[in-house]
Design an enzyme around this catalytic site. Sequence first.
Site, PDB file in Angstrom:
ATOM      1  N   HIS A 123       0.853  -1.190   0.000  1.00 18.07           N
ATOM      2  CA  HIS A 123       0.000   0.000   0.000  1.00 18.07           C
ATOM      3  C   HIS A 123       0.891   1.243   0.000  1.00 18.07           C
ATOM      4  CE1 HIS A 123      -3.028  -2.589   2.565  1.00 18.07           C
ATOM      5  NE2 HIS A 123      -2.936  -2.996   1.312  1.00 18.07           N
TER       6      HIS A 123
HETATM    7  C1  FAD Z   1      -0.337  -7.381  -4.018  1.00 20.44           C
HETATM    8  C2  FAD Z   1      -1.294  -6.283  -3.673  1.00 20.44           C
HETATM    9  C3  FAD Z   1      -2.460  -6.575  -2.993  1.00 20.44           C
HETATM   10  C4  FAD Z   1      -3.337  -5.556  -2.646  1.00 20.44           C
HETATM   11  N1  FAD Z   1      -4.522  -5.859  -2.036  1.00 20.44           N
HETATM   12  C5  FAD Z   1      -5.401  -4.877  -1.760  1.00 20.44           C
HETATM   13  C6  FAD Z   1      -6.681  -5.186  -1.231  1.00 20.44           C
HETATM   14  O1  FAD Z   1      -7.026  -6.344  -1.060  1.00 20.44           O
HETATM   15  N2  FAD Z   1      -7.504  -4.150  -0.935  1.00 20.44           N
HETATM   16  C7  FAD Z   1      -7.150  -2.845  -1.133  1.00 20.44           C
HETATM   17  O2  FAD Z   1      -7.921  -1.961  -0.781  1.00 20.44           O
HETATM   18  N3  FAD Z   1      -5.954  -2.539  -1.655  1.00 20.44           N
HETATM   19  C8  FAD Z   1      -5.080  -3.520  -2.000  1.00 20.44           C
HETATM   20  N4  FAD Z   1      -3.904  -3.217  -2.595  1.00 20.44           N
HETATM   21  C9  FAD Z   1      -3.576  -1.812  -2.861  1.00 20.44           C
HETATM   22  C10 FAD Z   1      -4.317  -1.239  -4.065  1.00 20.44           C
HETATM   23  O3  FAD Z   1      -4.407  -2.171  -5.109  1.00 20.44           O
HETATM   24  C11 FAD Z   1      -3.567  -0.009  -4.515  1.00 20.44           C
HETATM   25  O4  FAD Z   1      -3.560   0.902  -3.442  1.00 20.44           O
HETATM   26  C12 FAD Z   1      -4.205   0.655  -5.716  1.00 20.44           C
HETATM   27  O5  FAD Z   1      -4.172  -0.177  -6.827  1.00 20.44           O
HETATM   28  C13 FAD Z   1      -3.491   1.945  -6.048  1.00 20.44           C
HETATM   29  O6  FAD Z   1      -4.233   2.580  -7.026  1.00 20.44           O
HETATM   30  P1  FAD Z   1      -3.673   3.811  -7.838  1.00 20.44           P
HETATM   31  O7  FAD Z   1      -4.814   4.402  -8.553  1.00 20.44           O
HETATM   32  O8  FAD Z   1      -2.930   4.693  -6.910  1.00 20.44           O
HETATM   33  O9  FAD Z   1      -2.615   3.205  -8.853  1.00 20.44           O
HETATM   34  P2  FAD Z   1      -2.529   1.794  -9.560  1.00 20.44           P
HETATM   35  O10 FAD Z   1      -3.773   1.019  -9.418  1.00 20.44           O
HETATM   36  O11 FAD Z   1      -1.282   1.195  -9.063  1.00 20.44           O
HETATM   37  O12 FAD Z   1      -2.361   2.158 -11.102  1.00 20.44           O
HETATM   38  C14 FAD Z   1      -1.276   2.890 -11.617  1.00 20.44           C
HETATM   39  C15 FAD Z   1      -1.128   2.537 -13.105  1.00 20.44           C
HETATM   40  O13 FAD Z   1      -0.374   3.561 -13.711  1.00 20.44           O
HETATM   41  C16 FAD Z   1       0.447   3.004 -14.703  1.00 20.44           C
HETATM   42  N5  FAD Z   1       1.558   3.937 -14.943  1.00 20.44           N
HETATM   43  C17 FAD Z   1       2.518   4.298 -14.061  1.00 20.44           C
HETATM   44  N6  FAD Z   1       3.365   5.185 -14.643  1.00 20.44           N
HETATM   45  C18 FAD Z   1       2.930   5.390 -15.911  1.00 20.44           C
HETATM   46  C19 FAD Z   1       3.385   6.183 -16.997  1.00 20.44           C
HETATM   47  N7  FAD Z   1       4.464   6.985 -16.896  1.00 20.44           N
HETATM   48  N8  FAD Z   1       2.716   6.103 -18.181  1.00 20.44           N
HETATM   49  C20 FAD Z   1       1.640   5.326 -18.310  1.00 20.44           C
HETATM   50  N9  FAD Z   1       1.155   4.549 -17.302  1.00 20.44           N
HETATM   51  C21 FAD Z   1       1.781   4.593 -16.114  1.00 20.44           C
HETATM   52  C22 FAD Z   1       0.873   1.697 -14.096  1.00 20.44           C
HETATM   53  O14 FAD Z   1       1.270   0.785 -15.106  1.00 20.44           O
HETATM   54  C23 FAD Z   1      -0.390   1.249 -13.357  1.00 20.44           C
HETATM   55  O15 FAD Z   1      -1.151   0.359 -14.142  1.00 20.44           O
HETATM   56  C24 FAD Z   1      -3.018  -4.214  -2.967  1.00 20.44           C
HETATM   57  C25 FAD Z   1      -1.857  -3.918  -3.661  1.00 20.44           C
HETATM   58  C26 FAD Z   1      -0.996  -4.940  -4.028  1.00 20.44           C
HETATM   59  C27 FAD Z   1       0.247  -4.595  -4.777  1.00 20.44           C
END
Ligand code: FAD
Length: 964
Positions: free
Chosen positions: A893
Amino acid sequence: MEPVKTIEEPAAPPALPIQQEPDAKLSDVALAKSILLVEDNHINQRLIVRLLKGLGFTIIDVAANGKEGVDMVKAGPSVYGLILMDTSMPVMSGVEATKMIREMGLDVPIMALTAHAMMVDQESFLTQGFDDCLSKPVRKTKLQEALVKWLDRALPRQNPARACTSFLSSTKPTKPPTESITSLYRRSASRISTQASFAHSQARPLGSPHSIGPTLPRVLGPLLASIQLSGIIYPEYANLSYTTTYDTPPSIPTMSAPSGPIAALAPLATPLPPSPNGSPFTDAQWAILMALMDAVVPRIVRTSAATPGSLDYVVSDAEYAFLSTQAGASAHATDAETLDAYLAERPSDSAEFQDLLMRQLVFYVTDEQVNGLKFVLAALRRAVIDGLYPDAGHVGRAGALGGAEGLANALLVADTRALFPAVTGYSATPTGYEPGPAFDYKFLQFKAGGEPATLEFDVVIVGSGVGGGVSAKNLAEAGFSVLVVDKAYYHPPDRLPMTEAAGYTHLFENGGFDVTYDSSLTFIAGSNWGGGGSINWSASLQPQSYVRHEWSQDRKLPLFETTEFQDALDRVCYRMGVSTEHVEHSHGNQVLLEGARKLGYEAKAVPQNTGGHKHACGRCGMGCGAAEKQGPNVCWLPDAARAGAQFMEGYNVERVLFETRGGNKTAVGVKGVWTKDGVEREVVVKAQRVIVSAGSLKSPVLLMNSGLKNKHIGRNLYMHPANMVSAFFPEDVRPWEGAILTTVCTSFENLDGHGHGAKMEATCMIPTLSLSQLNWTSGPDWKLLAAKYRHMNTYASFARDRDTGRVLANPPRVEYTPSAFDRRHTLIGLLEMIKILLVGGAAEIHPHLPGAPPFIVDPSAERSPADPTFAAWLRKVEAVGNAPPGVACGSAHQMGSCRMSATEGMGVVDPEGRVWETRGLYVADASVFPSASGVNPMVTNLAISDVISRRMAAGLKKERGERL
Ligand SMILES: Cc1cc2nc3c(=O)[nH]c(=O)nc-3n(C[C@H](O)[C@H](O)[C@H](O)COP(=O)(O)OP(=O)(O)OC[C@H]3O[C@@H](n4cnc5c(N)ncnc54)[C@H](O)[C@@H]3O)c2cc1C
């Protein structure tokens, strides 16, 4: 990879340090060990305890006779670093007690305390299992010398089974003028073997806390853990008393094995990208690396099958039979052929292993880290081959540590080949696998060309993950032309869940794992079409009121206590079918729930975003094949597509484009490179609004690389640092089956009255995530633990962190050291989780804290945290603690690195999600959290991004004079 060339060798190696005279000072590491004194005479007891305390020892247990001593050793087989044993005592003599301890297979140094001072008597004790002999009355200098000898120098015992790798048994090497890689490999392997286990058992500090001394064990831990999965062990621990075999009837419902014919279906394989073209390592460096792998996890053969002169780890036929029986006792496979292969497997025999390792090092480890690793290899070569420990203070900073961790990560994926599944019954394919429906995404395609392709949309969203997904839906449904882009790619359900090797490559940032600059925390984040939302564990918790209160009142962001925000939380949960209604707890989750309740703690079911369905594949941490988990790829992005949004995968956004409009820095689009099937094209996307949803690790990097100067960008990074504990159960658990994370214990979530504390949850039981983190004492220990993986569950205690780190763009790195304040909370959660496991029926409890021994539950003792033996052990675990560099926390996280603030000087985005110093640029992802959410962050993130995108849609419409 084949070692064929000849190389120049350095000058003749001097004598190994272990052969030098010790200085008579005890190291801190030696002094941290527990001593057991077995002595019936009270005066002698007091005298020797005083001597030991005077030398600096603090953990000294006393037994009054041999029987008491044996019982204490049985209660904690790896607790004691050394035993002082009176030879003649009532009830049970020291000779008899020593015999029994040796029969347990324990290698702990035992010193006879005897009034029989004749040399001939002393020699007779050495043949009866003692390692050394001290005459009574015991003199301080003699005692000190002996303790230095056995605790600091780690002299291998003269056991013929291990003589083949002992430093003492190896003759001083004479140097040929040149040496083939093969012979270099052989010499390295034999030396590294002893060096590695020596370093691990002693954790001998050399120079700075980041020197190679403490680093080596930490690096080797994950390495060995990973290799262990491929099924190789050391022999000498085979008969450890805590090698439990399980035959007790189940107390909690077990996961049933698949009935009927095993489903013929399995996900389609997703090939790895082409292997690296060339290697940053010289053949000699690679040989050292392979030797390191093999020496630590050697091929084990019985004497009758041994090839003279080979590096095989030879054990007697009787020992081999015993080892094989132990490995098979709690395993899935019991046939001799499989177990033989399991014992014989070694990493360097696998071309696949070498390929994966090289990929990781070339593709996912920075040049700085690779250079650090090369430096370590060179140091190892000097240390191991030349026989010198380097003065390694300059080795250990980020480069070396990072490189080594990268190496560890490489090995984490190199697992679950033939024999681990055969021995444990693990399968990467879920029971009854049937792929769910695929959404028919139409991704933009480009031809190769010199000129950048230019596109124009109302809104471009960078990142298809959690924040990006919900924003795309809202803006497309509001009638805007929306383009969602991601640097990663879409993988349809019939390719999911992926194998671990493929999954870490295709679905995660940086090939699976990354590590903070000082190696004190390992972190993991999703990168694929759907981001973290498509590989996460479905836990869908809303933020607690005290966190919302803090954000609203302390941080002056009233949104978080409004009905608008609550509506957003409810709306996103409703769309994903979040509920506990269909949850069927796995064995591991049931243990948490019932154990916590037995102790009077608060524990509850965690709602799942599985569209109102029961979803229990257990593997969708590697992508959801059933397409039931409502990640962005299944839920938000298809909604957006139905409302007209367009998509581009494989597009790495390098910068946000700005123009000055009306004196304001205004975002007008993004620029980056699109790559697919070997075709590359520069693409410019012009847009009236740019939303950065690249996640907490990458959003700040993109802002910084776009020239923004706000000092808060990248700062205030929260990680929810976690420590873990595993437990083995008598019943057949098959932990990889069943829903992943469906329970939480919340009694310790607010330990300081300001919302900081720990939560305890079950974790995903994909082997690389769980087994590889297990604490271990040696290769053989690992092997036996791995063989009974089907009896294991793993849990995390994660803290809502008060203290923060930061993300940097140049050089790209993450700085975060879990603070003592936050580590204390994860440790408290871990200790409480351990109590839950005790009352929840565990047979063995293994905290993932290097140096903490496992607890083997006495089935005849009361299962109560008040049990004196358990309580004493738990105090030891607490004393071991979770401080870096010995222990690394984990994080899934990441939050807060572009935090929302009420005023410009305090954060990166305003309460609308707009980047403070600009117009038209927004951030909508977990990076805008004002501080740590304290719950798994997906739902909080969705709700914040929902509000940001809805408000943006309203603002854009107003700007255009459209009706709201
Ligand atoms: C193993 C694991 C288990 C988890 N389990 C849970 C759970 O059960 N419940 C829960 O609430 N949370 C869980 N989480 C946490 C949750 O999934 C994350 O907090 C959430 O996905 C973050 O969302 P976000 O929108 O910040 O970014 P993300 O969902 O991480 O998305 C970011 C995206 O941006 C893309 N990106 C990055 N840089 C660039 C760029 N320069 N150009 C184009 N694309 C780019 C990446 O490829 C990625 O696909 C878990 C996380 C992990 C890793």
